[in-house]
Write a protein that holds these residues in place. Structure first.
Motif, PDB file in Angstrom:
ATOM      1  N   GLY A 132       0.787  -1.229   0.000  1.00 24.21           N
ATOM      2  CA  GLY A 132       0.000   0.000   0.000  1.00 24.21           C
ATOM      3  C   GLY A 132       0.816   1.274   0.000  1.00 24.21           C
ATOM      4  O   GLY A 132       0.349   2.317   0.459  1.00 24.21           O
ATOM      5  N   GLY A 133       2.038   1.206  -0.517  1.00 19.18           N
ATOM      6  CA  GLY A 133       2.884   2.391  -0.585  1.00 19.18           C
ATOM      7  C   GLY A 133       3.837   2.550   0.576  1.00 19.18           C
ATOM      8  O   GLY A 133       4.686   3.444   0.576  1.00 19.18           O
ATOM      9  N   THR A 134       3.733   1.667   1.577  1.00 19.19           N
ATOM     10  CA  THR A 134       4.562   1.848   2.774  1.00 19.19           C
ATOM     11  C   THR A 134       6.020   1.447   2.551  1.00 19.19           C
ATOM     12  O   THR A 134       6.908   1.979   3.214  1.00 19.19           O
ATOM     13  N   ILE A 135       6.274   0.531   1.623  1.00 20.90           N
ATOM     14  CA  ILE A 135       7.654   0.107   1.363  1.00 20.90           C
ATOM     15  C   ILE A 135       8.452   1.263   0.764  1.00 20.90           C
ATOM     16  O   ILE A 135       9.573   1.565   1.198  1.00 20.90           O
ATOM     17  N   GLY A 136       7.886   1.909  -0.229  1.00 20.22           N
ATOM     18  CA  GLY A 136       8.575   3.037  -0.851  1.00 20.22           C
ATOM     19  C   GLY A 136       8.739   4.206   0.088  1.00 20.22           C
ATOM     20  O   GLY A 136       9.782   4.873   0.101  1.00 20.22           O
ATOM     21  N   ALA A 137       7.706   4.468   0.905  1.00 19.24           N
ATOM     22  CA  ALA A 137       7.790   5.569   1.865  1.00 19.24           C
ATOM     23  C   ALA A 137       8.896   5.304   2.881  1.00 19.24           C
ATOM     24  O   ALA A 137       9.664   6.213   3.242  1.00 19.24           O
ATOM     25  N   ALA A 138       8.995   4.067   3.341  1.00 19.48           N
ATOM     26  CA  ALA A 138      10.051   3.711   4.296  1.00 19.48           C
ATOM     27  C   ALA A 138      11.435   3.839   3.663  1.00 19.48           C
ATOM     28  O   ALA A 138      12.390   4.298   4.302  1.00 19.48           O
ATOM     29  N   LYS A 139      11.543   3.459   2.405  1.00 22.95           N
ATOM     30  CA  LYS A 139      12.817   3.578   1.688  1.00 22.95           C
ATOM     31  C   LYS A 139      13.264   5.033   1.621  1.00 22.95           C
ATOM     32  O   LYS A 139      14.441   5.350   1.854  1.00 22.95           O
ATOM     33  N   ALA A 140      12.336   5.920   1.325  1.00 24.72           N
ATOM     34  CA  ALA A 140      12.671   7.344   1.252  1.00 24.72           C
ATOM     35  C   ALA A 140      13.006   7.910   2.622  1.00 24.72           C
ATOM     36  O   ALA A 140      13.920   8.725   2.761  1.00 24.72           O
ATOM     37  N   ALA A 141      12.264   7.479   3.636  1.00 28.63           N
ATOM     38  CA  ALA A 141      12.510   7.980   4.992  1.00 28.63           C
ATOM     39  C   ALA A 141      13.901   7.597   5.487  1.00 28.63           C
ATOM     40  O   ALA A 141      14.528   8.346   6.247  1.00 28.63           O
ATOM     41  N   ARG A 142      14.399   6.436   5.057  1.00 28.89           N
ATOM     42  CA  ARG A 142      15.717   5.952   5.507  1.00 28.89           C
ATOM     43  C   ARG A 142      16.866   6.452   4.638  1.00 28.89           C
ATOM     44  O   ARG A 142      18.037   6.215   4.958  1.00 28.89           O
ATOM     45  N   ALA A 143      16.560   7.121   3.544  1.00 29.61           N
ATOM     46  CA  ALA A 143      17.597   7.574   2.615  1.00 29.61           C
ATOM     47  C   ALA A 143      18.426   8.707   3.224  1.00 29.61           C
ATOM     48  O   ALA A 143      17.967   9.399   4.145  1.00 29.61           O
ATOM     49  N   PRO A 144      19.642   8.912   2.730  1.00 26.72           N
ATOM     50  CA  PRO A 144      20.446  10.046   3.207  1.00 26.72           C
ATOM     51  C   PRO A 144      19.690  11.360   3.009  1.00 26.72           C
ATOM     52  O   PRO A 144      19.037  11.558   1.984  1.00 26.72           O
ATOM     53  N   ASN A 145      19.791  12.243   4.004  1.00 27.23           N
ATOM     54  CA  ASN A 145      19.044  13.516   3.931  1.00 27.23           C
ATOM     55  C   ASN A 145      19.880  14.606   3.273  1.00 27.23           C
ATOM     56  O   ASN A 145      20.086  15.674   3.838  1.00 27.23           O
ATOM     57  N   ASP A 146      20.331  14.296   2.046  1.00 23.29           N
ATOM     58  CA  ASP A 146      21.192  15.228   1.310  1.00 23.29           C
ATOM     59  C   ASP A 146      20.485  15.859   0.113  1.00 23.29           C
ATOM     60  O   ASP A 146      21.111  16.558  -0.689  1.00 23.29           O
ATOM     61  N   GLY A 147      19.179  15.611  -0.010  1.00 23.95           N
ATOM     62  CA  GLY A 147      18.428  16.209  -1.106  1.00 23.95           C
ATOM     63  C   GLY A 147      18.454  15.426  -2.395  1.00 23.95           C
ATOM     64  O   GLY A 147      17.828  15.842  -3.384  1.00 23.95           O
ATOM     65  N   TYR A 148      19.142  14.283  -2.414  1.00 23.04           N
ATOM     66  CA  TYR A 148      19.239  13.509  -3.641  1.00 23.04           C
ATOM     67  C   TYR A 148      18.288  12.321  -3.675  1.00 23.04           C
ATOM     68  O   TYR A 148      18.285  11.552  -4.634  1.00 23.04           O
ATOM     69  N   THR A 149      17.481  12.160  -2.638  1.00 20.27           N
ATOM     70  CA  THR A 149      16.381  11.195  -2.648  1.00 20.27           C
ATOM     71  C   THR A 149      15.136  11.916  -2.161  1.00 20.27           C
ATOM     72  O   THR A 149      15.109  12.447  -1.051  1.00 20.27           O
ATOM     73  N   LEU A 150      14.122  11.940  -3.003  1.00 25.33           N
ATOM     74  CA  LEU A 150      12.861  12.574  -2.678  1.00 25.33           C
ATOM     75  C   LEU A 150      11.740  11.540  -2.783  1.00 25.33           C
ATOM     76  O   LEU A 150      11.932  10.457  -3.334  1.00 25.33           O
ATOM     77  N   LEU A 151      10.596  11.864  -2.261  1.00 26.32           N
ATOM     78  CA  LEU A 151       9.436  10.972  -2.293  1.00 26.32           C
ATOM     79  C   LEU A 151       8.252  11.711  -2.887  1.00 26.32           C
ATOM     80  O   LEU A 151       7.919  12.817  -2.448  1.00 26.32           O
ATOM     81  N   LEU A 152       7.616  11.113  -3.888  1.00 31.00           N
ATOM     82  CA  LEU A 152       6.336  11.614  -4.366  1.00 31.00           C
ATOM     83  C   LEU A 152       5.285  10.588  -3.952  1.00 31.00           C
ATOM     84  O   LEU A 152       5.310   9.449  -4.404  1.00 31.00           O
ATOM     85  N   HIS A 153       4.403  11.001  -3.052  1.00 30.58           N
ATOM     86  CA  HIS A 153       3.430  10.065  -2.471  1.00 30.58           C
ATOM     87  C   HIS A 153       2.039  10.668  -2.560  1.00 30.58           C
ATOM     88  O   HIS A 153       1.874  11.864  -2.785  1.00 30.58           O
ATOM     89  N   HIS A 154       1.034   9.790  -2.374  1.00 30.42           N
ATOM     90  CA  HIS A 154      -0.329  10.307  -2.402  1.00 30.42           C
ATOM     91  C   HIS A 154      -1.010  10.104  -1.053  1.00 30.42           C
ATOM     92  O   HIS A 154      -0.350   9.934  -0.025  1.00 30.42           O
ATOM     93  N   VAL A 155      -2.329  10.153  -1.059  1.00 26.23           N
ATOM     94  CA  VAL A 155      -3.111  10.182   0.180  1.00 26.23           C
ATOM     95  C   VAL A 155      -2.837   9.002   1.095  1.00 26.23           C
ATOM     96  O   VAL A 155      -3.054   9.087   2.308  1.00 26.23           O
ATOM     97  N   SER A 156      -2.321   7.888   0.565  1.00 21.11           N
ATOM     98  CA  SER A 156      -2.079   6.740   1.440  1.00 21.11           C
ATOM     99  C   SER A 156      -1.005   7.017   2.482  1.00 21.11           C
ATOM    100  O   SER A 156      -0.899   6.302   3.473  1.00 21.11           O
ATOM    101  N   LEU A 157      -0.205   8.077   2.276  1.00 19.36           N
ATOM    102  CA  LEU A 157       0.733   8.461   3.322  1.00 19.36           C
ATOM    103  C   LEU A 157      -0.030   8.876   4.582  1.00 19.36           C
ATOM    104  O   LEU A 157       0.449   8.686   5.704  1.00 19.36           O
TER     105      LEU A 157
END
Length: 326
Positions: free
Chosen positions: A69-94
């Motif tokens: 339900g979108g949680t795998i990708g959201a978790a991947k983005a949340a754990r990514a380095p916070n250097d601006g080179y990984t962003l997340l485009l998500h919808h209402v399921s967040l």
């Protein structure tokens, strides 16, 4: 000597600049927590191209990290380095996942920097052509006469069609049997063939089938009628008797928590310009989507909106008794 000293000082000053001073310097990955070819993927790819133009033609790569339900990708983005080179485009399921799942590998309001909203996609209530109803009034009568026998298709737990289906059942006070598929395509295939009765899904998924006469369309979920030619004649659920019904599937841009403010400011500025890109505007209009042009294009207002969405959908999901172990 004086000239050499000045050069040395300039080099030292440049070396002392923070790592994000020249951001971006390399490709950016845009995580999309749904499969390639779906409606969110389409929005993401169009937006990635518009964003690229505003970031000095830096490549924006779409990474489809679907599942759960979108949680795998959201978790991947949340754990990514916070250097601006990984962003997340998500919808209402967040905003719905905190209620849908008993455990999440991230915290929606704590693990992301909010960069701004992108668009809102209306939903349409559609059925197989085999259904005898031809308008929403007739559909309600049919639903009342077939309680306990109605199949409502969706593209999987947490999908837009699943969420809209929950809201529709709650508003109609008619329980339907949810039939979950692994994506929109197989759900639509079975709807067209008459294997299932109904679906409530995004205009990005349904407009082509409505135009082709492959399904019946009864209403849109926004509180104003849509301007898209194929959908302009459809009444809203609000005017059809479900007062206050208003469901759209929004998309927003996020970064891992702790991404430097200089970078989030840069991305927010690029987002606002990307939303005005003529090619992007045209692509969204063709999908029936509405580009955000209010205060939610700013991070703080976006976060306030998502917080309200968590509360709204939480009540609906709790009433439906649908929570899943992650």
């Amino acid at each position: 000597m004086k000239r050499l000293s000045m050069i040395a000082m300039a080099m030292a000053a440049t070396a002392a600049l923070p790592a994000w001073a020249e951001y971006p310097e390399k490709p950016i990955t845009l995580v999309v927590p749904f499969a390639a070819g779906g409606p969110t993927d389409k929005v993401a790819r169009d937006f990635a191209e518009a964003l690229r133009k505003q970031l000095g033609n830096i490549v924006v790569l779409v990474d489809n990290a679907g599942g759960a339900g979108g949680t795998i990708g959201a978790a991947k983005a949340a754990r990514a380095p916070n250097d601006g080179y990984t962003l997340l485009l998500h919808h209402v399921s967040l905003a719905t996942s905190p209620a849908l799942y008993s455990k999440l590998p991230y915290k929606t309001l704590e693990d992301f920097e909010y960069l701004g909203m992108v668009n809102e996609v209306p939903m349409t209530v559609i059925s197989t052509k085999k259904l005898p109803a031809n308008n929403f009034t007739e559909l309600r009568k049919w639903l009342d006469g077939h309680r306990g026998k109605i199949n409502l298709a969706n593209a999987g737990v947490g999908s837009a069609s699943h969420l809209c289906g929950l809201m529709l059942q709650d508003a109609l006070k008619v329980e339907m049997q949810p039939i979950s598929y692994k994506g929109t395509a197989p759900a639509m295939t079975d709807l067209i063939s008459g294997q299932v009765d109904l679906m409530c899904d995004q205009t990005t998924n349904t407009t082509a089938q409505i135009e082709a006469g492959m399904v019946k369309a009864f209403a849109v979920t926004t509180q104003q009628r849509l301007k898209t030619p194929a959908l302009a004649a459809l009444p809203t659920l609000d005017e059809s008797g479900l007062k206050g019904f208003n469901v759209t599937i929004w998309h927003g841009l996020f970064a891992p928590k702790g991404t430097p403010k200089a970078i989030t400011d840069r991305l927010n500025s690029a987002l606002k310009l990307a939303l005005k890109d003529p090619v992007f505007v045209k692509s969204q209009e063709g999908l029936g989507a509405v580009i955000i042009n209010d205060a939610r294009v700013n991070g703080p207002e976006q976060k306030q909106f998502v917080e309200a969405e968590i509360e709204k959908w939480g009540a609906v999901i709790k009433a439906a008794g649908q929570q899943y172990v992650q």
